[in-house]
Design an enzyme around this catalytic site. Sequence first.
Site, PDB file in Angstrom:
ATOM      1  N   THR A  28       0.847  -1.208   0.000  1.00 53.18           N
ATOM      2  CA  THR A  28       0.000   0.000   0.000  1.00 53.18           C
ATOM      3  C   THR A  28       0.879   1.252   0.000  1.00 53.18           C
ATOM      4  OG1 THR A  28      -0.194  -0.234   2.397  1.00 53.18           O
ATOM      5  CG2 THR A  28      -2.061  -1.001   1.066  1.00 53.18           C
ATOM      6  N   ARG A  36      -8.989  -5.151   2.052  1.00 51.77           N
ATOM      7  CA  ARG A  36      -9.878  -5.110   3.223  1.00 51.77           C
ATOM      8  C   ARG A  36      -9.461  -4.055   4.251  1.00 51.77           C
ATOM      9  NH1 ARG A  36      -8.707  -9.893   1.311  1.00 51.77           N
ATOM     10  NH2 ARG A  36     -10.366 -11.154   0.435  1.00 51.77           N
ATOM     11  N   ASP A 106       2.008  -8.005  -7.614  1.00 48.76           N
ATOM     12  CA  ASP A 106       2.647  -6.804  -8.156  1.00 48.76           C
ATOM     13  C   ASP A 106       4.122  -7.002  -8.514  1.00 48.76           C
ATOM     14  OD1 ASP A 106       2.484  -5.478  -4.778  1.00 48.76           O
ATOM     15  OD2 ASP A 106       3.954  -6.842  -5.647  1.00 48.76           O
ATOM     16  N   HIS A 123      -0.630 -16.316  -5.517  1.00 45.09           N
ATOM     17  CA  HIS A 123      -1.826 -15.824  -6.210  1.00 45.09           C
ATOM     18  C   HIS A 123      -1.487 -15.313  -7.600  1.00 45.09           C
ATOM     19  CE1 HIS A 123      -4.322 -15.334  -2.290  1.00 45.09           C
ATOM     20  NE2 HIS A 123      -4.213 -16.561  -2.685  1.00 45.09           N
ATOM     21  N   THR A 196      -1.055  -8.685   5.829  1.00 41.85           N
ATOM     22  CA  THR A 196      -2.141  -9.513   5.326  1.00 41.85           C
ATOM     23  C   THR A 196      -3.207  -9.671   6.407  1.00 41.85           C
ATOM     24  OG1 THR A 196      -2.786 -11.729   4.552  1.00 41.85           O
ATOM     25  CG2 THR A 196      -0.763 -11.596   5.863  1.00 41.85           C
TER      26      THR A 196
HETATM   27  P1  NAD Z   1      -8.650 -10.882  -9.572  1.00 43.32           P
HETATM   28  O1  NAD Z   1      -9.159 -11.377 -10.854  1.00 43.32           O
HETATM   29  O2  NAD Z   1      -8.617 -11.787  -8.377  1.00 43.32           O
HETATM   30  O3  NAD Z   1      -9.501  -9.699  -9.170  1.00 43.32           O
HETATM   31  C1  NAD Z   1      -9.434  -9.104  -7.989  1.00 43.32           C
HETATM   32  C2  NAD Z   1     -10.248  -7.960  -8.341  1.00 43.32           C
HETATM   33  O4  NAD Z   1      -9.834  -6.846  -7.613  1.00 43.32           O
HETATM   34  C3  NAD Z   1     -10.052  -7.383  -9.731  1.00 43.32           C
HETATM   35  O5  NAD Z   1     -10.318  -8.237 -10.734  1.00 43.32           O
HETATM   36  C4  NAD Z   1     -11.021  -6.263  -9.560  1.00 43.32           C
HETATM   37  O6  NAD Z   1     -12.275  -6.703  -9.396  1.00 43.32           O
HETATM   38  C5  NAD Z   1     -10.470  -5.789  -8.255  1.00 43.32           C
HETATM   39  N1  NAD Z   1      -9.520  -4.770  -8.567  1.00 43.32           N
HETATM   40  C6  NAD Z   1      -8.206  -4.907  -8.782  1.00 43.32           C
HETATM   41  N2  NAD Z   1      -7.663  -3.702  -9.027  1.00 43.32           N
HETATM   42  C7  NAD Z   1      -8.690  -2.815  -8.973  1.00 43.32           C
HETATM   43  C8  NAD Z   1      -8.805  -1.418  -9.149  1.00 43.32           C
HETATM   44  N3  NAD Z   1      -7.709  -0.688  -9.424  1.00 43.32           N
HETATM   45  N4  NAD Z   1     -10.024  -0.833  -9.036  1.00 43.32           N
HETATM   46  C9  NAD Z   1     -11.110  -1.585  -8.747  1.00 43.32           C
HETATM   47  N5  NAD Z   1     -11.095  -2.913  -8.563  1.00 43.32           N
HETATM   48  C10 NAD Z   1      -9.882  -3.489  -8.686  1.00 43.32           C
HETATM   49  O7  NAD Z   1      -7.270 -10.356  -9.932  1.00 43.32           O
HETATM   50  P2  NAD Z   1      -6.395  -9.141  -9.513  1.00 43.32           P
HETATM   51  O8  NAD Z   1      -7.056  -7.824  -9.429  1.00 43.32           O
HETATM   52  O9  NAD Z   1      -5.243  -9.241 -10.463  1.00 43.32           O
HETATM   53  O10 NAD Z   1      -5.963  -9.521  -8.081  1.00 43.32           O
HETATM   54  C11 NAD Z   1      -5.305 -10.752  -7.985  1.00 43.32           C
HETATM   55  C12 NAD Z   1      -4.753 -10.764  -6.672  1.00 43.32           C
HETATM   56  O11 NAD Z   1      -4.252  -9.492  -6.328  1.00 43.32           O
HETATM   57  C13 NAD Z   1      -5.749 -10.950  -5.644  1.00 43.32           C
HETATM   58  O12 NAD Z   1      -6.019 -12.313  -5.626  1.00 43.32           O
HETATM   59  C14 NAD Z   1      -4.906 -10.539  -4.442  1.00 43.32           C
HETATM   60  O13 NAD Z   1      -4.117 -11.680  -4.128  1.00 43.32           O
HETATM   61  C15 NAD Z   1      -3.966  -9.618  -4.947  1.00 43.32           C
HETATM   62  N6  NAD Z   1      -3.728  -8.305  -4.454  1.00 43.32           N
HETATM   63  C16 NAD Z   1      -2.454  -7.945  -4.677  1.00 43.32           C
HETATM   64  C17 NAD Z   1      -2.043  -6.716  -4.305  1.00 43.32           C
HETATM   65  C18 NAD Z   1      -0.608  -6.407  -4.561  1.00 43.32           C
HETATM   66  O14 NAD Z   1      -0.009  -7.089  -5.396  1.00 43.32           O
HETATM   67  N7  NAD Z   1      -0.033  -5.447  -3.860  1.00 43.32           N
HETATM   68  C19 NAD Z   1      -2.952  -5.803  -3.718  1.00 43.32           C
HETATM   69  C20 NAD Z   1      -4.291  -6.217  -3.539  1.00 43.32           C
HETATM   70  C21 NAD Z   1      -4.673  -7.499  -3.914  1.00 43.32           C
HETATM   71  N1  APR Z   2       1.389  -1.743   6.892  1.00 43.74           N
HETATM   72  C1  APR Z   2       0.875  -2.808   7.572  1.00 43.74           C
HETATM   73  N2  APR Z   2      -0.345  -3.335   7.313  1.00 43.74           N
HETATM   74  C2  APR Z   2      -1.070  -2.751   6.328  1.00 43.74           C
HETATM   75  C3  APR Z   2      -0.618  -1.641   5.586  1.00 43.74           C
HETATM   76  C4  APR Z   2       0.686  -1.133   5.908  1.00 43.74           C
HETATM   77  N3  APR Z   2       1.213  -0.091   5.262  1.00 43.74           N
HETATM   78  N4  APR Z   2      -1.578  -1.294   4.690  1.00 43.74           N
HETATM   79  C5  APR Z   2      -2.599  -2.166   4.864  1.00 43.74           C
HETATM   80  N5  APR Z   2      -2.289  -3.022   5.855  1.00 43.74           N
HETATM   81  C6  APR Z   2      -3.066  -4.152   6.325  1.00 43.74           C
HETATM   82  C7  APR Z   2      -4.558  -3.923   6.331  1.00 43.74           C
HETATM   83  O1  APR Z   2      -4.945  -3.427   7.587  1.00 43.74           O
HETATM   84  C8  APR Z   2      -5.081  -5.338   6.105  1.00 43.74           C
HETATM   85  O2  APR Z   2      -5.291  -6.004   7.335  1.00 43.74           O
HETATM   86  O3  APR Z   2      -2.822  -5.172   5.405  1.00 43.74           O
HETATM   87  C9  APR Z   2      -3.939  -6.033   5.356  1.00 43.74           C
HETATM   88  C10 APR Z   2      -4.294  -6.288   3.897  1.00 43.74           C
HETATM   89  O4  APR Z   2      -5.278  -7.272   3.909  1.00 43.74           O
HETATM   90  P1  APR Z   2      -6.107  -7.541   2.580  1.00 43.74           P
HETATM   91  O5  APR Z   2      -6.544  -6.251   1.977  1.00 43.74           O
HETATM   92  O6  APR Z   2      -7.124  -8.575   2.944  1.00 43.74           O
HETATM   93  O7  APR Z   2      -5.037  -8.149   1.579  1.00 43.74           O
HETATM   94  P2  APR Z   2      -4.536  -9.655   1.577  1.00 43.74           P
HETATM   95  O8  APR Z   2      -4.472 -10.186   2.969  1.00 43.74           O
HETATM   96  O9  APR Z   2      -3.302  -9.668   0.751  1.00 43.74           O
HETATM   97  O10 APR Z   2      -5.719 -10.389   0.778  1.00 43.74           O
HETATM   98  C11 APR Z   2      -5.555 -11.793   0.648  1.00 43.74           C
HETATM   99  O11 APR Z   2      -7.565 -11.823  -0.705  1.00 43.74           O
HETATM  100  O12 APR Z   2      -8.663 -10.686  -2.412  1.00 43.74           O
HETATM  101  C12 APR Z   2      -7.924 -11.806  -2.095  1.00 43.74           C
HETATM  102  O13 APR Z   2      -6.479 -12.991  -3.450  1.00 43.74           O
HETATM  103  C13 APR Z   2      -6.670 -11.736  -2.888  1.00 43.74           C
HETATM  104  O14 APR Z   2      -4.400 -12.066  -2.206  1.00 43.74           O
HETATM  105  C14 APR Z   2      -5.611 -11.467  -1.832  1.00 43.74           C
HETATM  106  C15 APR Z   2      -6.188 -12.174  -0.641  1.00 43.74           C
END
Ligand code: NAD
Ligand code: APR
Length: 254
Positions: A28, A36, A106, A123, A196
């Site tokens: 982030t 979430r 990413d 993933h 996470t």
């Molecule tokens: P995905 O097909 O699982 O879809 C997840 C969905 O997130 C997207 O398809 C879309 O519906 C939504 N989404 C993603 N980017 C969005 C945006 N900019 N605006 C609105 N909706 C958005 O495939 P995905 O998006 O490629 O995500 C795959 C994986 O990404 C998830 O399974 C999770 O593991 C992960 N994730 C990764 C990061 C990261 O790499 N930092 C951050 C968040 C989630």
């Molecule tokens: N430092 C520490 N924690 C952070 C920060 C930060 N800068 N920013 C966000 N967080 C925390 C949030 O509070 C949250 O609890 O990181 C967590 C991110 O959780 P999710 O948004 O659920 O992301 P993640 O756990 O990677 O999701 C798991 O869900 O949508 C599916 O497949 C997708 O890989 C994804 C999986």
Amino acid sequence: ATANISDVAAWLAECEQATVLTGAGISTASGIPDFRGPQGLWTRNPAAAAMFDIDIYRADADVRRQVWQMRRASPALTAEPNDAHRALVDLDRAGRLRAVVTQNIDGLHQKAGMDPAHVLEVHGTIHEVECLSCGRRTPTPEVLARLEEESDPHCLACGGIQKAATVSFGQRLDPGVLDAAVAAAEECDLFLAVGTSLTVHPVAGLCDTAVLHGARLVIVNAEPTPYDEAAAAVLRGPAETVLPELAKRALRTG
Ligand code: NAD
Ligand code: APR
């Protein structure tokens, strides 16, 4: 869990090998929204999750067109690693890590200089596109370049539907990658879950696997998780400041 950051640094310095599990929260600070957290994608737009599951994606060309446009705009493609990713690279280069299991798509661990052989992308990745029929993989920029002429670019080899090589809801995880992640959880004596929410399985279950095999569990997260009670330490705070502090202390005393 009453241990603090200096206890965790000592564990990190003394352990045989640590396995790290990362989620969206480590990225982030690089400008990629999590799902979430308070500004998460699902938090802000609960319908998004349902709209893009794999069966809908396969069936509905309009959903695919929307997702391709979103991919084009996705910050994950051009984001830069942050200090949290760099701290993990320092620990890896010092031989402290068995592996980094990441739910992120990413590619920032590798972009920060982590040995790709030490990164397990359970993933998938946004940097490649996969044909859902023949499995052919293409670098994402090549497919995005086609969007000028085609709003739903199909596989050039077999004409099949294509999708970012990420694991969407309803898709299975790559068994080879998941097996390697389970082994990394079983064989470590310290398991760190960073950024996470630990709410998605089977990945969250790696915490149970690690603890069952005698590892200490440490959680670094901005918000509570369902595994906080099972953790030997919970470091509540931003990964981009906690991890560099942890690495500095561990590598000094290492
Ligand atoms: P995905 O097909 O699982 O879809 C997840 C969905 O997130 C997207 O398809 C879309 O519906 C939504 N989404 C993603 N980017 C969005 C945006 N900019 N605006 C609105 N909706 C958005 O495939 P995905 O998006 O490629 O995500 C795959 C994986 O990404 C998830 O399974 C999770 O593991 C992960 N994730 C990764 C990061 C990261 O790499 N930092 C951050 C968040 C989630
Ligand atoms: N430092 C520490 N924690 C952070 C920060 C930060 N800068 N920013 C966000 N967080 C925390 C949030 O509070 C949250 O609890 O990181 C967590 C991110 O959780 P999710 O948004 O659920 O992301 P993640 O756990 O990677 O999701 C798991 O869900 O949508 C599916 O497949 C997708 O890989 C994804 C999986």
